[in-house]
Design a protein around this motif. Sequence first.
Motif, short mmCIF file in Angstrom:
data_model
loop_
_atom_site.label_atom_id
_atom_site.label_comp_id
_atom_site.label_asym_id
_atom_site.label_seq_id
_atom_site.Cartn_x
_atom_site.Cartn_y
_atom_site.Cartn_z
N UNK A 106 0.80 -1.21 0.00
CA UNK A 106 0.00 0.00 0.00
C UNK A 106 0.84 1.27 0.00
N UNK A 107 2.09 1.19 0.47
CA UNK A 107 2.93 2.39 0.50
C UNK A 107 3.17 2.93 -0.91
N UNK A 108 3.50 2.05 -1.83
CA UNK A 108 3.72 2.49 -3.21
C UNK A 108 2.46 3.11 -3.79
N UNK A 109 1.31 2.53 -3.48
CA UNK A 109 0.04 3.05 -3.99
C UNK A 109 -0.22 4.45 -3.43
N UNK A 110 0.02 4.63 -2.14
CA UNK A 110 -0.21 5.94 -1.51
C UNK A 110 0.73 7.00 -2.03
N UNK A 111 2.01 6.65 -2.16
CA UNK A 111 2.98 7.63 -2.66
C UNK A 111 2.65 8.04 -4.08
N UNK A 112 2.24 7.08 -4.91
CA UNK A 112 1.88 7.41 -6.29
C UNK A 112 0.65 8.32 -6.32
N UNK A 113 -0.29 8.10 -5.42
CA UNK A 113 -1.54 8.86 -5.44
C UNK A 113 -1.39 10.25 -4.84
N UNK A 114 -0.67 10.37 -3.71
CA UNK A 114 -0.64 11.63 -2.97
C UNK A 114 0.73 12.30 -2.92
N UNK A 115 1.79 11.59 -3.38
CA UNK A 115 3.13 12.13 -3.32
C UNK A 115 3.83 11.74 -2.03
N UNK A 116 5.14 11.55 -2.12
CA UNK A 116 5.91 11.09 -0.96
C UNK A 116 5.85 12.07 0.20
N UNK A 150 9.21 8.28 5.90
CA UNK A 150 9.64 7.08 5.20
C UNK A 150 11.15 7.01 5.04
N UNK A 151 11.82 8.17 4.98
CA UNK A 151 13.27 8.17 4.86
C UNK A 151 13.98 8.23 6.21
N UNK A 152 13.22 8.19 7.30
CA UNK A 152 13.82 8.13 8.63
C UNK A 152 14.23 9.45 9.23
N UNK A 172 3.03 5.79 21.33
CA UNK A 172 3.62 6.09 20.02
C UNK A 172 5.13 6.25 20.18
N UNK A 173 5.84 5.14 20.33
CA UNK A 173 7.29 5.21 20.54
C UNK A 173 8.01 5.79 19.34
N UNK A 174 9.04 6.55 19.61
CA UNK A 174 9.85 7.14 18.53
C UNK A 174 10.58 6.04 17.77
N UNK A 175 10.73 6.23 16.47
CA UNK A 175 11.48 5.29 15.64
C UNK A 175 12.16 6.06 14.52
N UNK A 176 13.39 5.70 14.21
CA UNK A 176 14.06 6.31 13.07
C UNK A 176 14.04 5.36 11.86
N UNK A 177 13.26 4.27 11.97
CA UNK A 177 13.14 3.33 10.86
C UNK A 177 11.73 2.74 10.86
N UNK A 178 10.77 3.57 10.49
CA UNK A 178 9.38 3.09 10.51
C UNK A 178 9.14 2.03 9.44
N UNK A 179 9.89 2.10 8.33
CA UNK A 179 9.74 1.07 7.30
C UNK A 179 10.19 -0.28 7.85
N UNK A 180 11.27 -0.28 8.60
CA UNK A 180 11.70 -1.52 9.25
C UNK A 180 10.65 -2.03 10.23
N UNK A 181 10.05 -1.12 10.98
CA UNK A 181 8.98 -1.52 11.92
C UNK A 181 7.80 -2.12 11.17
N UNK A 231 16.54 -6.17 3.63
CA UNK A 231 17.33 -5.18 4.36
C UNK A 231 16.77 -4.82 5.72
N UNK A 232 15.83 -5.63 6.23
CA UNK A 232 15.20 -5.32 7.52
C UNK A 232 15.20 -6.56 8.41
#
Length: 309
Positions: A106-116, A150-152, A172-181, A231-232
Amino acid sequence: MRILTVGAGAVGGFFGARLDQAGHDVSFLVRPARAAALRARGLRVEGQGESLSLTPGLVTAEAPGTGYDLVLLSVKSTALEAALSDLAPAVGPGTAVVPLLNGMAHLDVLVERFGAEAVLGGVAKVVTTLNDHGDILRMAPPAVIQTGELDGRPSARVDAVRAALTGAGIDSPATDDVVGAMWHKWVFIATLISLTCLMRGSVGEVNAVAGGPELGPALLAEAAAVAAAAGHPLPEAERAFTEGVLTAPGSPLTPSLYRDLVAGRPTEGDHVLTDLTVRARAAGVATPLLDLAALHLRVHEHRLAARRG
């Protein structure tokens, strides 16, 4: 904060209700049948010490409103395409869209629809379901939303979203790698779905029979290998936690996808399992057990499609 929750089911309804009770301006974008039920009964959350009842602000696809700071996208993947069309007019230049779906497609779909620039990563951890009246039942303690760019990179909008969530009692814990999460949640849910759907039983029922306690860890090893190839890699603490959940004796745990399967409803099998196995093949990772679970769900979907004609 002005918030649009797309969907008022077990997940979106729970988090939206918490945010509404905390004083935020929350609207729920829902389909006509759900809107009618909510107008008649209100939005109710019960269980685990929770007792919320509110008259929710409802909007429709014809008039979703504008000026939102945050959109929480909480729909099943099978409803994603329609939901994006419905909410598109509500996403403005300053709107942050946080998806609470499982998987990654769904991430690719959202970015394509609304922009990164509009899209944040999102991970939800909550154990809720709808009862026969459409009320939300909270069945276990977690109430977590992780989010981040998305880029951390750190950002003021992520800080603002996290502050709103924590102020509403949502961890809502802080994360510098939400894609990994997101990948690590995907490993967890894909493994749990595969275990229960293949065996047509709860975690405890699987583990009560000979060979059952070995299946969960074997499925987990396959899913974790796919994440590592992407990579995760799964942290050891998460692996241990997930294995503990999968092998717990007597556990009544079943995922919502399993409940959809046994009720004869459409599932998110393609989004959660088929996509994972496609990525595994692209990375050269063997996943025979996950492939079998994905095939099992595809047969189910084929049967439903045949019945619809």
